[in-house]
Design a protein around this motif. Structure first.
Motif, short mmCIF file in Angstrom:
data_model
loop_
_atom_site.label_atom_id
_atom_site.label_comp_id
_atom_site.label_asym_id
_atom_site.label_seq_id
_atom_site.Cartn_x
_atom_site.Cartn_y
_atom_site.Cartn_z
N THR A 342 0.83 -1.21 0.00
CA THR A 342 0.00 0.00 0.00
C THR A 342 0.86 1.25 0.00
OG1 THR A 342 -1.75 -1.18 1.21
CG2 THR A 342 -1.85 1.22 1.21
N LEU A 389 -6.73 2.96 3.53
CA LEU A 389 -6.25 1.82 2.76
C LEU A 389 -7.06 1.65 1.48
CD1 LEU A 389 -4.38 -0.82 2.88
CD2 LEU A 389 -6.42 -1.96 3.76
N TRP A 393 -5.81 2.29 -2.65
CA TRP A 393 -5.91 1.27 -3.70
C TRP A 393 -6.94 1.65 -4.76
CZ3 TRP A 393 -2.66 -2.47 -4.88
CH2 TRP A 393 -1.75 -2.89 -3.92
#
Length: 417
Positions: A342, A389, A393
């Motif tokens: 990440t 997170l 993405w």
């Protein structure tokens, strides 16, 4: 002959399903600061948001298979570690929360991968409003601005708003603070931005969370560095350097004024000490972390939720040790790879010019600070951590899609030429 009527510009209408999705997204994120009860309103609304995504036809991008697989491995390992301690209190709830937060991260990732700007803007407005409201609650509690405010919003002498822990309240405020700071660094300083930033930073101070202060310092450094690197010209770079230096001076002056108040100054000096009483001694944090390292070697499949605290009396307060203790070696490896991938994909995406570049830069900066804070606190069940997170993405997938579309357009133009 009558003159032809001017053409009416085409206006693209937003489908009803998409409008419903935006409303549900707004309400869900707005409720994210109400965290003093379990399950929280945000948890219940995430189900409605997933349903709205399905109705609106939100798609899964192939790139998102990477976090999906890692989250599946992390949670499968955690479920296996749960089996020996099924009879212990709250262990099943803990594992179920881990699964739910993984699903929430993927919902946000899929959301932001398409129709990106409208969904990001909706989320930002809701998150900022939620953070300001809970910050005002924390400030009113610390200063006891109305009868009973201190018992509601600062019962331990530290602002915590509608959270159960000031150490979670403080980090929750950081992403919207960073977004406002980025806008002031690179564009303009508006009165609304100054007011929002002041409220959020005052509440962050009054949380008296050393981890949150450290998190903010790391994230701010990452933000200024990235803003400087991606600036389009030297004029903007000079502005960023000047504004960053000026901000440090102003922050120092305001901090000195606030610390002149005895109640704030005394608490700040106490909390600012590097070593606290609960860090040392036989039952201190450092000793517990030594015991946790031994437990990691002795329990390769993990001890299960809360088992280390049940055996030794307290948690070890380190999310990386927690990953081994609760999810076992396999789960910990999946968690570490998830964090590292990440950070890598967030950094790469931050450097690519897109309409959503301010969002990915601030999300990346906040995420880096939160991973650093994980060395002193358990962050594996923080809802806003999984929002960041998912955002990173999702924006990486959106950037990849746009980059490919641009490349195909260039190829087509070249063929036609």
């Amino acid at each position: 002959m009558a003159a032809p009527r001017p053409a009416i510009p085409f206006q693209q209408t937003v489908p009803l399903a998409e409008r419903i999705l935006l409303v549900v997204l707004f309400v869900t994120v707005l409720a994210s600061s109400v965290a003093f009860i379990e399950p929280s309103p945000h948890d219940l609304l995430m189900g409605a948001l997933a349903g709205a995504c399905f109705i609106a036809g939100v798609r899964f991008q192939r790139m998102l298979a990477v976090p999906l697989i890692l989250l599946l491995v992390w949670n499968f390992a955690g479920t296996m570690a749960l089996i020996p301690v099924l009879g212990q209190e709250k262990t099943v709830q803990y594992t179920a929360t881990s699964v739910y937060l993984a699903v929430a991260a993927m919902v946000f990732a899929c959301l932001f991968a398409n129709n990106t700007m409208s969904r990001l803007a909706t989320m930002r407005i809701a998150y900022t409003a939620s953070a300001v409201l809970v910050a005002l609650a924390g400030i009113s509690g610390y200063f006891n601005l109305f009868p009973g405010a201190d018992q509601l919003f600062a019962p331990t002498g530290r602002a915590l708003g509608a959270f159960k822990d000031p150490n979670v309240f403080g980090p929750f405020l950081i992403w919207p603070t960073l977004f406002v700071i980025y806008r002031m660094l690179t564009r303009r300083i508006g009165p609304a931005d100054l007011v929002v930033c002041s409220i959020l930073m005052l509440a962050l101070l009054l949380s008296f969370s050393r981890g949150a202060w450290f998190h903010f310092a790391v994230s701010s450094g990452a933000l200024v560095t990235l803003a400087f690197l991606v600036a389009p010209d030297s004029r903007i770079r000079l502005r960023i350097l000047f504004m960053a230096a000026l901000s440090l001076v102003v922050l120092g002056i305001l901090l000195a004024i606030l610390l002149s108040f005895d109640s704030i100054g005394d608490m700040f000096r106490e909390r600012a000490q590097l070593i606290q009483s609960y860090d040392v001694g036989e039952g201190g944090r450092f000793r517990l972390q030594e015991l946790a390292l031994s437990a990691v070697l002795n329990f390769p499949n993990g001890m299960g939720p809360f088992e280390f605290a049940r055996v030794h009396g307290l948690q070890q307060h380190n999310v990386y040790l927690q990953a081994f203790l609760v999810y076992g070696w396999a789960g910990a490896m999946a968690y570490f790879v998830l964090l590292l991938s990440t950070v890598w994909i967030g950094l790469r995406t931050s450097l690519i010019p897109t309409a959503w570049q301010p969002y990915i830069i601030t999300a990346f900066a906040a995420f880096v600070g939160e991973t650093a804070e994980g060395f002193v606190i358990d962050t594996d069940h923080w809802r806003h951590f999984f929002l960041l997170l998912g955002m990173i993405w999702g924006l990486a997938a959106a950037t990849l899609r746009e980059t490919r579309a641009t490349s195909r357009a260039h190829v087509s133009a070249g063929l036609r030429g």
